[in-house]
Write an enzyme that holds these catalytic residues in place. Structure first.
Site, PDB file in Angstrom:
ATOM      1  CB  CYS A 178     -29.591-119.856  17.678  1.00  0.00           C
ATOM      2  SG  CYS A 178     -30.565-121.283  18.574  1.00  0.00           S
TER       3      CYS A 178
ATOM      4  CD  GLN B 194     -18.448-108.143   5.264  1.00  0.00           C
ATOM      5  OE1 GLN B 194     -18.721-108.597   4.176  1.00  0.00           O
ATOM      6  NE2 GLN B 194     -18.218-109.140   6.444  1.00  0.00           N
TER       7      GLN B 194
ATOM      8  N   GLY C  45      -8.451-111.410   3.765  1.00  0.00           N
ATOM      9  CA  GLY C  45      -8.105-111.999   2.582  1.00  0.00           C
ATOM     10  C   GLY C  45      -9.485-112.986   2.226  1.00  0.00           C
TER      11      GLY C  45
END
Ligand code: PLP
Length: 429
Positions: free
Chosen positions: A358, A212, A233
């Site tokens: 979920c 990140q 990438g």
């Protein structure tokens, strides 16, 4: 445990969402794309046009196998080496320290498994943090089954690992410290330099999952004493299914995939040449705009945070207010189910992400939210917005307005239709 009402509510949202998806045709898709507001750049990014332009010839004209000895193959080989040089340049490291992989997950697996093998201890020990991505956490779990001991360090309320804790956790059998550069959910940037100084002093390998961070903030591999670094990438406008592992010069890396002699005998299998060309180009393009992008995104982020906190009652920010990725906004809205917000925003063409999945009606609280001290309920309220350089203040204004409507709808549904009352302990100011 999540209440039955909440499960039902989640199922209902999921059902509506699937109905909508199934009914989509081309025209609807075109309209959807026209009004799309994409605020999920931590999930993936759109490849830069330059990246696609660079890749296409390696699907069409230059299709040679890089291992072939003739000119067509040589061209592919040269393209791979150019990409390697491009990535090495952005990190200020030697070209032969970069190994191409299929993405962040593979790079993380490789780094951890290599350290265990290389450490040659009877019961190797790894120090990591409790907020790592599952690419690290599940690899650690798998290694634990093979006898490796793992220390999962807690984080503070801001989602930061304390360097003193890293120091205390290191024992004589420690073969690796692996702490992510920046967290994928709450964006907290870790004290990498201090941790690197500790591991360097203690002569323990230091790996960082920079999936990140690479392309988002500057990374100083040598000054931070980083031995191994993972990147992916598609997180910096490159192609999906591409990544790299940096392994400091002098490390005797071991292959994880066996077969042919590609990647200097370290990663077998015919190389993904177009992908490698694409990740190289994405690295160069990201580096060229890094400062401008950071300044722009952090201005957008702060503007967005201010509006959310001022205009959405019960909202609070998760993670460090200052020391966070320039594009990360992670909020909780007291009493409002995060996945439900995500589904309703999707119906309005706004892409964001919640901290929990979920899919089968089963929600699982985010380990990151729990690690920063949010309780079971609060962990389901988190919503992650991750901005990109293409986003505009107008898009964020629209998002705030739509979000207000979504929150109203959900609160109404929770109270009236399903009889779900927000518990008092759950309401935060
Ligand atoms: N590490 C972090 C911090 C991530 O955010 C991700 C993906 O979201 C990964 C690893 C896995 O990367 P990839 O999707 O390239 O395997």
């Amino acid at each position: 445990m999540i209440s039955l009402e909440r499960r039902l509510f989640c199922l209902w949202i999921f059902y509506k969402y699937m109905q909508r998806k199934i009914g989509q045709n081309r025209k609807e898709w075109y309209d959807y794309m026209k009004r799309l507001i994409y605020l999920d750049h931590a999930a993936t990014t759109q490849p830069f046009p330059e990246v696609l332009d660079a890749m296409i010839p390696y699907y069409s004209r230059y299709y040679g196998n890089p291992s072939s000895g003739y000119e067509l193959g040589e061209e592919s080989k040269r393209a791979i080496e150019t990409a390697r040089g491009q990535i090495a340049y952005t990190l200020g490291v030697e070209d032969d320290t970069i190994y191409f992989t299929s993405g962040g997950t593979e790079s993380d697996n490789w780094a951890l498994r290599y350290a265990v093998q290389n450490g040659k201890r009877r019961r190797p020990h790894i120090v990591t943090s409790s907020i790592e991505h599952h690419a690290i956490l599940n690899t650690c779990k798998n290694l634990e089954k093979q006898g490796v001991r793992v220390t999962y360090l807690p984080v503070n309320k801001e989602g930061t690992v304390q360097p003193e804790m890293v120091e205390r956790a290191i024992i004589s059998d420690t073969v690796l410290v692996s702490v992510m550069y920046a967290n994928n959910e709450i964006g907290s940037i870790q004290p990498i330099r201090q941790i690197g100084q500790i591991t360097h002093r203690k002569q323990v390998l230091f790996h960082t999952d920079a999936v990140q961070a690479y392309g988002q903030i500057p990374i100083h591999v040598k000054e931070d004493h980083i031995d191994l670094l993972s990147a992916s990438g598609h997180k910096f406008n490159g192609p999906k299914g591409t990544g790299f592992l940096y392994a400091r010069k002098g490390l005797k890396l071991q292959p994880m995939i066996h077969g042919g002699g590609q990647e200097r005998k370290m990663r077998a299998g015919t190389e993904n040449v177009p992908g490698i060309v694409g990740i190289g180009r994405a690295a160069v393009c990201s580096a060229a705009i890094l400062e401008k992008k950071m300044a722009y995104e952090s201005r957008l982020r702060d503007y967005f945070i201010r509006r959310l906190l001022e205009e959405i009652p019960g909202s609070s920010i998760n993670g460090d207010r200052r020391n966070r990725l320039p594009n990360n906004v992670n909020i909780s809205i007291a009493g409002v189910n995060g996945p439900a917000v995500v589904a309703l925003l999707d119906l309005e063409g706004i892409c964001v992400s919640s901290a929990s999945a979920c899919s089968t009606g089963e929600q699982k609280a985010s380990h990151v939210q729990l690690a920063i001290g949010n309780d079971g309920h609060q962990a389901y309220e988190a919503i992650r917005f991750t901005l990109g350089i293409q986003n505009t203040p107008e898009e964020l204004d629209d998002t705030v307005e739509v979000l207000k409507q979504c929150v109203k709808k959900i609160e109404g549904l929770q109270k009236n239709d399903l009889g779900v009352k927000t518990p008092k302990s759950h309401v935060r100011s």
